[in-house]
Design a protein around this motif. Structure first.
Motif, PDB file in Angstrom:
ATOM      1  N   LYS A   8       7.015  -2.356  -6.970  1.00  0.00           N
ATOM      2  CA  LYS A   8       5.932  -1.950  -7.860  1.00  0.00           C
ATOM      3  C   LYS A   8       4.762  -2.915  -7.736  1.00  0.00           C
ATOM      4  N   GLN A   9       5.104  -4.206  -7.706  1.00  0.00           N
ATOM      5  CA  GLN A   9       4.042  -5.196  -7.567  1.00  0.00           C
ATOM      6  C   GLN A   9       3.331  -5.029  -6.223  1.00  0.00           C
ATOM      7  N   GLN A  10       4.168  -4.774  -5.120  1.00  0.00           N
ATOM      8  CA  GLN A  10       3.563  -4.576  -3.807  1.00  0.00           C
ATOM      9  C   GLN A  10       2.735  -3.302  -3.774  1.00  0.00           C
ATOM     10  N   ALA A  11       3.284  -2.232  -4.452  1.00  0.00           N
ATOM     11  CA  ALA A  11       2.540  -0.973  -4.503  1.00  0.00           C
ATOM     12  C   ALA A  11       1.214  -1.151  -5.223  1.00  0.00           C
ATOM     13  N   GLU A  12       1.251  -1.911  -6.290  1.00  0.00           N
ATOM     14  CA  GLU A  12      -0.003  -2.178  -7.009  1.00  0.00           C
ATOM     15  C   GLU A  12      -0.974  -2.938  -6.117  1.00  0.00           C
TER      16      GLU A  12
END
Length: 545
Positions: free
Chosen positions: A126-130
């Motif tokens: 999620k952090q990478q996607a953000e």
């Protein structure tokens, strides 16, 4: 059981003995009272038997009661066993349920751990996607620009591909010419020089979708052997060639046609013949010839192919002697077959080939020479003939006279040649070249000759100085056992060895022209004595359109 019965009988006997003894004691062992004692014993026995019967009935009743209790106990035991079995089944079921529960608990714990790990990974994703989303938003504006550039590049690439496809389809096509100058000079047992200016033109195109190559080759020659009548100058024979190609990915067919036009000088003096390997041309014309040919090529890959070709040469008669005008040679037709294998790799190339030539019978007007003494006017000191001292005068001199002898019928021997050429790019700028040629001409018939063996070998090195300039060096060796020629007697020689060293330079002047300069130092050493040394210089200019 038997022991118990025995003890009961013993007890019964002992009781009977006690009763008898008791009755005898009561009558005081008197003989007249024995009957009373017997009655007393019988009464006691009857009473005892009655007591025993009562005891037996009571014991039997007790036994029956105990039997009933035992039956009841047995039934109770059976019921207890059934209940125990039921309890055992319940226990087994509970045990299985407990094990299943434990397994389920372990699975649940592992699944919980997996969920926890997935939760951690999903958090990272999620952090990478953000982060990716933020970068994507940053790249979005650039992507629009890239799209515009890509569309422009695609249009340019399409045009380049169309040009490349056209270039590939028409690879090797075009036109060009080649010229230059070659000068050969030799000294030794004899001396001489030869100048040759080659003129070549080629045109490669398409007719009805098929590749057609056309070539024209001739040249101007000036040769001098430094002998009487040893000078020749004029045009050489002209070769006109045409080849129709029917090329395919796997198998190709090529139809060939070659004309030799007699623009050269076939009729020359014997003294004008140049020895083998001393210059480019030994004689200067071979009459009219037509050579149709067929070549089949099988492509194993894009770089490996096997070729087989046949050629049949139709040769016309021609004059060959200036000593005896009208003396002709009618060479027999020749049939040639060739098989070769070619590997044309990006760095390594090599070719293996074998050629066989067979000539039919030939006819030749032979000539002869003889020395005769003749009377000629006396030559004065001033170099003029005429009377001397008021009187005429002559002198005797020896001169050579030529005449026609007979008509010779002969056939040249079959010619076999095995060749090998190899080139390898050792480094980005350097290439190594090797070659070897073995030739055998079997003995013919109709004239004095023998089989001739020739062996040639060489090694060369080419260095690319830059994209336009290169230099090369080549060392060569040839070993010849003998030479026999019924037409040009001056070419008949014994065995000899030939050594050469060539140094050359090439310059790509532009995209369509190239200049090269080669200088060769050679030595020919004859086994019969004598040798030749000389130079060969060649300058060539190639121009394509």
């Amino acid at each position: 059981m038997e022991n118990r019965d025995t003890e009961a009988l013993r007890a019964e006997d002992a009781q009977k003995e006690a009763l008898v003894k008791q009755a005898l004691t009561a009558v005081n062992y008197e003989q007249n009272r024995l009957l009373d004692a017997e009655d007393m014993v019988n009464d006691a026995l009857d009473k005892l038997n009655g007591q025993e019967d009562a005891a037996e009935q009571e014991a039997q009743a007790e036994l029956d009661r105990l039997a009933q209790q035992m039956d009841a106990a047995s039934e109770a035991l059976d019921a207890a066993d059934q209940r125990l079995d039921a309890l055992q089944q319940q226990l087994d079921a509970l045990t299985d349920a407990r094990e299943q529960a434990e397994d389920a608990e372990r699975d649940a714990r592992e699944q919980v751990r997996d969920y926890q790990q997935q939760a951690v990974e999903l958090t990272v994703e999620k952090q990478q996607a953000e982060k990716d989303e933020a970068e994507a938003q940053a790249y979005d504006s650039e992507a629009a620009k890239w799209l515009d550039d890509a569309e422009n590049w695609a249009r340019s690439a399409l045009k380049e591909r169309q040009r490349a496809d056209y270039a590939l389809a028409h690879f090797g096509e075009g036109a060009g010419w080649q010229t230059g100058v070659e000068f050969d000079s030799w000294k030794g047992r004899e001396s001489g020089h030869q100048l040759f200016i080659p003129l070549n033109f080629y045109q490669a195109g398409r007719i009805s979708g098929h590749r057609v190559d056309i070539g024209l080759s001739t040249g101007y020659v000036q040769s001098d052997t430094h002998k009487s009548h040893g000078s020749v100058s004029g045009w050489a024979d002209t070769q006109l060639s045409a080849e129709l190609r029917n090329d395919h990915k796997q198998n190709s067919v090529r139809y060939q046609l070659l004309f030799n036009l007699p623009t050269g000088q076939s009729a020359i003096y014997q003294n004008a013949v140049v020895g083998n390997d001393l210059a480019r041309m030994t004689d200067f014309g071979a009459g009219f010839q037509v050579t149709p040919g067929l070549e089949l090529i099988h492509h194993f890959t894009e770089r490996d192919s096997l070729a087989a070709s046949v050629q049949y040469t139709l040769r016309r008669s021609y004059d060959y002697s200036k000593e005896v005008p009208g003396a002709q040679v009618d060479p027999g037709n020749a049939f040639q077959q060739e098989v070769s294998y070619l590997h044309a790799g990006p760095k390594t190339q090599y070719r293996l080939g074998v050629v066989h030539s067979h000539a039919e019978s030939s006819y030749q007007d032979t000539i002869f020479s003889e020395l005769r003494e003749v009377e000629v006017p006396r030559t004065l000191h001033n170099g003029k003939g005429g009377p001397q001292g008021g009187e005429g005068g002559t002198q005797t001199v020896t001169r050579e006279f030529w005449g026609r002898d007979s008509r010779l019928h002969y056939r040249e021997g079959d010619d076999w040649e095995l060749s090998w050429f190899y080139n390898d790019q050792i480094t980005k700028r350097d290439e190594l070249s090797l070659y070897g040629i073995w030739n055998l001409v079997s003995a013919g018939w109709g004239y004095r000759n023998q089989a001739v063996h020739r062996l040639s070998a060489g090694a060369g090195w080419l260095h690319h100085m830059n994209e336009r300039q290169e230099w090369h060096i080549l060392a060569g060796y040839k070993d010849v056992t003998s030479n026999w020629d019924p037409l040009r007697l001056e070419l008949n020689s014994g065995a000899y060895k030939y050594y050469s060293l060539l140094l050359g330079f090439s310059w790509q002047l532009g995209a369509k022209n190239r200049l090269s300069l080669d200088g060769e130092r050679f030595r020919r050493k004859d086994d019969r004595g004598g040798s030749y040394r000389g130079w060969k210089v060649l300058c060539t200019l190639n121009q394509s359109f």
